[in-house]
Write an enzyme that holds these catalytic residues in place. Structure first.
Site, PDB file in Angstrom:
ATOM      1  N   GLU A   1      34.061  43.135  42.671  1.00 44.77           N
ATOM      2  CA  GLU A   1      33.753  42.438  41.431  1.00 44.77           C
ATOM      3  C   GLU A   1      32.363  42.833  40.933  1.00 44.77           C
ATOM      4  OE1 GLU A   1      34.248  38.226  41.829  1.00 44.77           O
ATOM      5  OE2 GLU A   1      36.315  38.385  42.536  1.00 44.77           O
TER       6      GLU A   1
ATOM      7  N   ASP B   1      40.770  43.875  48.479  1.00 41.45           N
ATOM      8  CA  ASP B   1      39.539  43.278  47.953  1.00 41.45           C
ATOM      9  C   ASP B   1      38.426  43.309  48.986  1.00 41.45           C
ATOM     10  OD1 ASP B   1      39.516  42.427  45.314  1.00 41.45           O
ATOM     11  OD2 ASP B   1      40.579  40.569  45.739  1.00 41.45           O
TER      12      ASP B   1
ATOM     13  N   GLU C   1      39.945  39.995  33.888  1.00 35.64           N
ATOM     14  CA  GLU C   1      40.500  38.667  34.176  1.00 35.64           C
ATOM     15  C   GLU C   1      39.910  37.599  33.264  1.00 35.64           C
ATOM     16  OE1 GLU C   1      41.117  35.398  37.785  1.00 35.64           O
ATOM     17  OE2 GLU C   1      40.285  37.374  38.241  1.00 35.64           O
TER      18      GLU C   1
END
Length: 293
Positions: A138, A106, A205
């Site tokens: 993200e 990440d 998600e």
């Protein structure tokens, strides 16, 4: 696959030494989805340490060094305070501890949003210093230009849409996303933008299930669900949640084992032995050698 053990004489610990095999690559994972379908779902779990990687690696296609380590490892209130140095340290450990799964790291909050060039600098450092197979970031349409910029420069990118934990302060919490038509349309558009930009996979998600199913059917790259749908092309969970190390877990987690109870019981037995002076015993102590005749 066969596994032997190599003794580290400096620490007296035995480390698994697997039989040589080829590590999965990002193209291997991307090619699981053919003509919109994935015959064998993709298995992904988080890993933050070399030892957890050793234990999980044989069972996974992807190991994610998630910024969730902020909460899981460091006890932080969210993933927002996680630093690039933290991700690199844990990413390198997971790469060292694995031999089969492709390792994805990440990118933490604040290391990629400013510009594609800033994202490249951060991602290049992660790739160089960890040896990982790719990075995850993200954001949807707003990050599509960055995803394209990175992929054109040799950095595989996994996208992440829906509930994006780094944006928790904007979202106002960790509630499921996509309950309104406008929000559902935005999540769909985000996923399509990432797919068109070259993301090799997209994590979906915390969205209502029909959105996850629709995205999976519309994008060419594999989707990885977490709190989404079994009809995604793969699934990911935080390993510590799945193993029952925490008393409370999100709704979407299935707890496969109660490791917290096992650890607590073992610690209680250890404490009792120490207090009773039954540990250490003869097997755990060093005695003088008998004099030579």
């Amino acid at each position: 696959m066969s596994t032997t053990f190599q003794l580290d004489t400096s620490t007296s610990r035995a480390h698994p030494t697997p039989a040589p095999m080829k590590r999965l690559t990002v193209p291997d994972v991307r090619q699981r989805k053919v003509d919109g379908a994935t015959a064998e779902p993709i298995v992904m779990l988080t890993a933050y340490t070399a030892r957890s990687a050793q234990l999980l690696d044989a069972h996974c296609d992807l190991l994610l060094v998630g910024d969730s380590l902020g909460q899981v490892i460091y006890g932080l209130p969210s993933s927002v305070p996680v630093t690039l140095d933290m991700m690199i340290a844990h990413g390198a450990a997971v790469v060292r501890g694995s031999y089969h799964a492709a390792v994805i790291v990440d990118m933490p909050f604040g290391t990629y949003e400013a510009s594609p060039e800033a994202a490249f600098a951060s991602a290049a450092r992660i790739m160089k210093e960890t040896g990982c197979a790719g990075i995850k970031l993200e954001g949807g349409e707003a990050m599509a230009e960055t995803v394209a910029f990175l992929t054109r420069r040799g950095i595989p990118v996994m996208g992440h849409v829906g509930l994006t934990p780094q944006a928790v302060n904007v979202l106002g919490g960790y509630n499921a996303r996509g309950r309104t038509e406008a929000e559902a349309d935005k999540i769909m558009a985000d996923a399509r933008a990432l797919d068109a930009a070259g993301a090799f996979a997209i994590v979906i998600e915390g969205v209502v299930e029909p959105i996850a199913v629709a995205i999976t059917g519309q994008v060419a790259c594999p989707t990885i669900g977490i709190g989404a749908s079994a009809r995604c092309d793969g699934q990911v969970l935080v390993a510590e949640d799945m193993l029952g190390l925490f008393e409370r877990v999100p709704r979407f987690v299935k707890v496969y084992e109660n490791i917290a109870e096992t650890i607590g019981a073992a610690a209680a037995r250890y404490a009792a032995d120490v207090r009773a002076r039954t540990f250490p015993g003869p097997e755990q102590t060093y005695q003088p050698r008998a004099p030579k005749p």
